[in-house]
Write an enzyme that holds these catalytic residues in place. Structure first.
Site, short mmCIF file in Angstrom:
data_model
loop_
_atom_site.label_atom_id
_atom_site.label_comp_id
_atom_site.label_asym_id
_atom_site.label_seq_id
_atom_site.Cartn_x
_atom_site.Cartn_y
_atom_site.Cartn_z
N TYR A 16 0.87 -1.21 0.05
CA TYR A 16 -0.12 0.16 0.11
C TYR A 16 0.95 1.26 -0.12
O TYR A 16 0.63 1.93 0.84
CB TYR A 16 -0.94 0.12 1.18
CG TYR A 16 -1.93 -1.28 1.26
CD1 TYR A 16 -2.99 -1.28 0.33
CD2 TYR A 16 -1.80 -2.27 2.21
CE1 TYR A 16 -3.86 -2.27 0.36
CE2 TYR A 16 -2.33 -3.25 2.35
CZ TYR A 16 -3.44 -3.49 1.38
OH TYR A 16 -4.20 -4.53 1.29
N TYR A 144 -12.79 -7.22 5.94
CA TYR A 144 -11.34 -7.44 5.05
C TYR A 144 -11.28 -8.98 4.86
O TYR A 144 -11.01 -9.89 5.78
CB TYR A 144 -10.33 -6.70 5.92
CG TYR A 144 -8.94 -6.86 4.87
CD1 TYR A 144 -8.78 -5.75 3.85
CD2 TYR A 144 -8.18 -7.73 5.27
CE1 TYR A 144 -7.91 -6.13 3.02
CE2 TYR A 144 -6.63 -7.95 4.44
CZ TYR A 144 -6.83 -7.11 3.38
OH TYR A 144 -5.87 -7.11 2.62
N ASP A 249 -13.95 -16.56 7.61
CA ASP A 249 -12.51 -16.01 7.36
C ASP A 249 -11.63 -15.95 8.54
O ASP A 249 -11.91 -15.05 9.20
CB ASP A 249 -12.59 -14.89 6.48
CG ASP A 249 -11.26 -14.32 6.27
OD1 ASP A 249 -10.31 -14.96 6.60
OD2 ASP A 249 -11.07 -13.29 5.51
N LYS A 278 -2.02 -16.91 7.70
CA LYS A 278 -1.05 -16.07 8.64
C LYS A 278 -0.48 -16.95 9.84
O LYS A 278 0.63 -17.49 9.47
CB LYS A 278 -1.98 -15.10 9.47
CG LYS A 278 -2.49 -13.99 8.56
CD LYS A 278 -2.78 -12.75 9.37
CE LYS A 278 -3.59 -11.70 8.43
NZ LYS A 278 -2.47 -10.88 8.04
N1 PLP Z 1 -8.68 -12.51 5.56
C1 PLP Z 1 -8.35 -11.92 6.78
C2 PLP Z 1 -9.28 -11.69 7.52
C3 PLP Z 1 -7.27 -10.82 6.69
O1 PLP Z 1 -6.81 -10.23 7.92
C4 PLP Z 1 -6.32 -11.08 5.62
C5 PLP Z 1 -4.97 -10.39 5.89
O2 PLP Z 1 -4.65 -9.47 6.60
C6 PLP Z 1 -6.42 -11.97 4.54
C7 PLP Z 1 -7.73 -12.55 4.57
C8 PLP Z 1 -5.34 -11.92 3.46
O3 PLP Z 1 -4.56 -12.57 3.60
P1 PLP Z 1 -3.12 -12.61 2.98
O4 PLP Z 1 -2.56 -11.00 3.41
O5 PLP Z 1 -2.19 -13.61 3.54
O6 PLP Z 1 -3.45 -12.63 1.39
#
Ligand code: PLP
Length: 432
Positions: A16, A144, A249, A278
């Site tokens: 970003y 997100y 998620d 993560k």
């Molecule tokens: N889903 C959530 C809840 C996240 O917080 C993130 C990243 O911060 C993602 C998906 C995307 O993961 P990545 O950055 O490994 O692509």
């Protein structure tokens, strides 16, 4: 001749950031435990766990040993038609850890890709069940889900990247943020607890919706808000009634961050599909997984083409699987639960004085997540420079100053993080 930093800023994109006005950089030469060491020898506590992932700290010996052993045997092999022990062993651990029935595992490369795969699974399962018109998705505002196109289309339309892509993102359905906060009394009235809006959406549009995706309990990068787990029970019921698949998620919340192995455990509610990433590898290497229920997997298998249409080059990378096995072994001992509870208590007490500061709108703590929300945007460059100079790496964004320290952070280190966060609050308050 450009210095290494000048070359870096000229030729390497940052997250970003602009290629022509790159922000100040800190060159890290070593990372161990909770500490990052800069090239000038200065040390900083990684109060961000390097974007939530370093749950056990950097260069954790057990994970490094597992990866080193795997590296010497087989760093990579294609997954098409082949398999290997690290992949099988990781799947065995995940199946034991996840609720019964949630046991069909797809190994993905990153959190965003795990989300893409979940959305494909939902779409294919719906089509296979004869619901060809269920092509869209729904979500709550404040979420997100990643940086890839479909994931972006499901981020909050206000805080996400919708506006920046000028209509290129596919439209989706959104309901308001889950309105009842974590820790507040649950409100039964569906008009007030947000569920009536979901019910109305499903009544009007369910025939077009393949799945509803949401981060359980903690909406992370979309605003760092914690909502009442009972919302998820209502959502589960409404999805079942409307034939909408529920996708959790847990990329950011999974593997202990909220004090439970998975945030969905606060609610005791399980999805049809879950996204993990993560901290899956203890942050030691990029990796993610999308896990579907057997029901979803069987539906896909019964459709046309009967195959899940995704298969990246580095799928099931053995190094990443070995790291994830070692990380899950560390979680197996359960010591992290005490650590996260200790951090939660330390953040709750330590950040409390911020509540009375003029710049501060709210302070929220859950598990090893501490958030201070300001009334107006933080002077990010100033706060960042301050924190770095004082030996704590924080990365505020917008109105949010937050920490998600590694679980091994000691009381003394936590105190340093809290002190620095309060200092930033004091300085921001001087501007009010
Ligand atoms: N889903 C959530 C809840 C996240 O917080 C993130 C990243 O911060 C993602 C998906 C995307 O993961 P990545 O950055 O490994 O692509």
């Amino acid at each position: 001749m450009l210095s290494a930093d000048e070359f870096d800023r000229r030729h390497i994109w940052r997250p970003y950031a602009s290629m022509t006005a790159a922000p100040p950089l800190h060159r890290i030469t070593d990372a161990q435990g909770v500490y990052l060491t800069r090239v000038d020898g200065g040390r900083m506590i990684d109060a961000m766990s390097s974007w939530w992932c370093m749950a056990h700290g950097h260069r954790r010996p057990e994970i490094v040993a597992a990866m080193t052993a795997q590296l010497q045997r087989m760093p990579h092999v294609m997954f098409g038609g082949l398999t290997h022990d690290p992949a099988t062993e990781l799947a065995q651990r995940l199946v034991r850890l996840l609720p019964p029935g949630l046991d069909c595992i797809f190994y993905a490369d990153s959190g965003s890709v795990a989300v893409e795969v979940a959305l494909k699974m939902a779409r294919q399962a719906q089509a296979a069940r004869g619901h060809a018109t269920r092509t869209m998705f729904a979500s709550a505002r404040g979420g997100y889900h990643g940086d890839t196109w479909k994931a972006m289309s499901l981020c909050d339309p206000e805080t996400g990247m919708h506006g920046h892509f000028g209509g290129s993102l596919q439209p989706q359905f959104f309901v308001r943020r889950p309105p009842v906060a974590f820790g507040d009394a649950w409100i039964e009235d569906p008009a007030l607890n947000g569920l009536q809006e979901v019910e109305t959406l499903f009544a009007e549009q369910a025939g077009r919706i393949a799945g509803f995706i949401i981060e359980p309990v903690v909406q992370g990068a979309g605003g760092m808000r914690f909502y009442h787990p009972r919302y998820l029970a209502g959502l589960r019921r409404l999805c079942d009634a409307a034939g909408v698949l529920l996708i959790f998620d847990e990329v950011a919340t999974g593997f202990g961050r909220t004090g439970r192995m998975f945030a969905m455990e606060h609610a005791g509610v399980w999805p049809d599909i879950i996204c993990l990433g993560k901290a899956l590898t203890g942050g030691h290497i990029t990796f993610a997984a999308t896990v579907a229920s057997r029901t979803v997997a069987e539906a896909i298998a019964g459709g046309s083409p009967g195959l899940l249409m995704h298969g990246p080059t580095f799928m099931g990378n053995p190094l990443a699987c070995a790291a994830a096995c070692a990380s899950l072994d560390l979680l197996q001992t359960g010591a992290w639960r005490d650590d996260v509870a200790r951090i939660e208590a330390g953040l709750t007490i330590g950040l409390a004085p911020a509540r009375d500061m003029p710049a501060v709108a709210d302070v929220r703590v859950l598990g090893a997540i501490g958030v201070v929300e300001m009334r107006s945007p933080i002077d990010v460059d100033r706060a960042h420079a301050r924190a770095v100079a004082s030996g704590v790496y924080l990365r505020p964004f917008g109105r949010l100053l937050y920490t998600m320290p590694p679980f091994i952070t000691s009381d003394r280190e936590l105190e340093q993080i809290v002190t620095e966060m309060l200092n930033i609050c004091v300085i921001e308050s001087e501007d009010v």
